[in-house]
Motif scaffolding. Sequence first.
Motif, PDB file in Angstrom:
ATOM      1  N   ASN A   1       0.933  -1.166   0.199  1.00  0.00           N
ATOM      2  CA  ASN A   1       0.016   0.215   0.133  1.00  0.00           C
ATOM      3  C   ASN A   1       0.749   1.241   0.111  1.00  0.00           C
ATOM      4  N   GLN A   2       2.029   1.248   0.751  1.00  0.00           N
ATOM      5  CA  GLN A   2       2.935   2.507   0.916  1.00  0.00           C
ATOM      6  C   GLN A   2       3.473   2.528  -0.599  1.00  0.00           C
ATOM      7  N   PHE A   3       3.756   1.588  -1.314  1.00  0.00           N
ATOM      8  CA  PHE A   3       4.318   1.763  -2.608  1.00  0.00           C
ATOM      9  C   PHE A   3       3.206   2.265  -3.789  1.00  0.00           C
ATOM     10  N   PHE A   4       2.136   1.397  -3.287  1.00  0.00           N
ATOM     11  CA  PHE A   4       1.098   2.111  -4.398  1.00  0.00           C
ATOM     12  C   PHE A   4       0.819   3.572  -4.303  1.00  0.00           C
ATOM     13  N   THR A   5       0.774   4.068  -3.065  1.00  0.00           N
ATOM     14  CA  THR A   5       0.292   5.452  -2.724  1.00  0.00           C
ATOM     15  C   THR A   5       1.759   6.363  -2.739  1.00  0.00           C
ATOM     16  N   ARG A   6       2.839   6.017  -3.557  1.00  0.00           N
ATOM     17  CA  ARG A   6       3.997   6.699  -3.608  1.00  0.00           C
ATOM     18  C   ARG A   6       3.970   7.952  -3.867  1.00  0.00           C
ATOM     19  N   ALA A   7       4.937   8.961  -3.401  1.00  0.00           N
ATOM     20  CA  ALA A   7       4.952  10.097  -4.098  1.00  0.00           C
ATOM     21  C   ALA A   7       5.949  10.133  -5.182  1.00  0.00           C
ATOM     22  N   LEU A   8       6.053  11.110  -5.883  1.00  0.00           N
ATOM     23  CA  LEU A   8       6.677  11.455  -6.933  1.00  0.00           C
ATOM     24  C   LEU A   8       7.986  12.246  -6.885  1.00  0.00           C
ATOM     25  N   LYS A   9       9.078  12.308  -7.550  1.00  0.00           N
ATOM     26  CA  LYS A   9      10.431  12.952  -7.417  1.00  0.00           C
ATOM     27  C   LYS A   9       9.736  14.352  -7.377  1.00  0.00           C
TER      28      LYS A   9
END
Length: 740
Positions: free
Chosen positions: A514-522
Amino acid sequence: MTAIKLFPFLDLDLLKPYFYFLLFIGFYLTIRLKFPQVRFLFLAIKIFSGNMDYKGSRGRLIHSQAFFAGTGSSLLPGAVLGSALSLILAGPGVLLWIWLSTFLVMPLRFVSSTLAIRFRIRLESGRYLSGPMYFIEKALRARWLAIAFSLAGLLTVLAMGGAMPILGVSYLTQKGFDIQGMTVPALVSIVVVFVVLGGIRRIGRVSGYLAPIGLLCFFLGYILLFSGQLSGFLPFLNVVFTEAANPISVLLGGTYSLVRIFSTGTGMFFLSTETGIGKSAGVAGVVRTDQAAKQGLVSMLATFFEGFIVATLVIYALYSFGVKDTEGILSFVRIVVSGPADPAHILLISSFLLFGVVAISGWFYTGEQNARYIFGEKFANAYRILFIVAILGSAYAYLKFGEEFLLQMFGIGYSLALVTGVPVLISLVLLVKVAQTELRKFLEGGAHYEIFKDFYLLLLSILPKNLVSLLFGLLAALRLPRFIMIPILKAFAKAYKINLDEAALHISEYNSLNQFFTRALKAGARIIDSEENALVSPVDAKITGFGDIDDKVILQAKGVDFSLKELIGGEKYLSRFQNGKYITFYLSPQDYHRIHSPAYGRILGYYYEPGKLFPVNELAVFGIRGLFPKNERLITFLQTEYGLVAVIKVGASNVGRIRVTYDKKIVTNTLIRTPKEEDYKDVSIMIDKGAELGRFEMGSTVILIFERDTFDFSELAINEKITYGTTVGHFRKKLIQLPR
């Protein structure tokens, strides 16, 4: 129990070999075709409904018209009569054998109808010639057998298709409505002539109207007349299963008398429903279709309806009234049709009168095809006159000789039907490979996808979607050891072709799926259009729809529309969005799943509507009507300087949780969920264009709704991939000034 002499001229002992032959062929076809009655039942219903009808195909009738015109004589009249006769021959236990046999013989109509279309002939005039005689001649190269079938078929038509229906109609109108003489037969003859003079198209259209009305009348009449007098259904089933087991125990004990009686009773049912005589195949041959197997699948539905529905209702009613023999049947019929002129009796009698017209019209066309095959068009004209004479002559003979003549004609009709069925049944066994090839062509042409789609939508409808999503959410949030989590994340990224170079963290730094799925972008991964009146995409997504709102309806695509009121959750801002514009963004698992503000503005509040968690892929959106308003939604109302914008975040399966940055208390898809509306009157929450507004935990959809007369789209295309920050349109003019 011993065999009962029901009709003169009918040897009941012939029903046993007929039934065993029918059962053997049904079993053979079922195995050879790999249980089409199970695999394609829902597909058959879909074809019947018209969802797979293509107007450019060759043929004259749509699938439902061909179905009713070809099976009108067996669907209700034949099934009712056959069920009653089966009961008095073998008792209520025969119902279980009818069910089992029905399952096995369903492919018979599939094969015969498929072959009729496969080997039909189209004349220069556009007329189609079809029926068992054509596939017997063309595929088996046995013209002598085709002629024998047609000759027997002609006689069967005159007795079973001309005399029997009109005798039934005459009996019902005399006993039920007290209409004596030749009035009704003459009127029916006039109606039939009117119908058949219009050719098969008029026969199909009339059948397509009258048969459904007749079925509705039958079911309503049955409920009104019998519902209060029927015995308990579970005790009835107990009797059915108990008596049905007797032939097995007797057979194991070495005595065959009960087995013979049950085979006679079941055989009588299938003879009454015209199973195996190829009558429905002739009409099926003129259907408008691009694949021969399509109408073949539809034809199976008639056997299913006759054996599982009508037989159950009729035998249940007769058993409840204590009917055990021929006199009991006649007494029961007299009571039913001679009762008071109340709605129940009128509906029940009317259903058979309507089917009488459908049956006679369908039989007329069948006989016409047989006559033309043997003697050509000239004799076909003579046959038409002969058929009308048979109708009127039978009605006159019934008036003169009474019920005895009726029984004699039924015996003759059944005897001829037995003879007619032999060449057809032999042909079905020999030509099953042709039907199998046609079925394979149909499946390879896209029907496999239709089957998968229907099963998928059915599964979506019955699964506890919210519970499944909640459980999946718990799994997605699990923090597993690094040596397990990293391969899972890499496999997920590879499966969905996720661009890892844009992620703010290295893949090894994410602790859960879930943390990877809701990742932020650079920082700098997306460029936000800084033009003041430009509205930007709030997400990375595919544009699946955009356009004008028609009053209060959002038309996503043909056949897919949504109520604006249901979508935004109330009437507070409804008038401002009425006749506005909308755009829909679909986020796939591949996409970045944070949501950003499409414009600078003030957040006025939100509305939360708990709902289902259907997937929002194209298959579900187009297959489940009104999907977006059904799903869980969180709507943020954003006041810009140019007008009001609603940012609708639609939850989906697999977690389906939505969070927003402006209010940490909002978390969707929890165990206890109630609608909630919040109005930020006492606080000013401003948000910049492109600033993070919220996030999806797993994929979903965002819909933007614009206030009317405030916004124009840029040049966009359906299914265009777009990244957040890209301009999708421009506001027209500034209406208010907001603090910056």
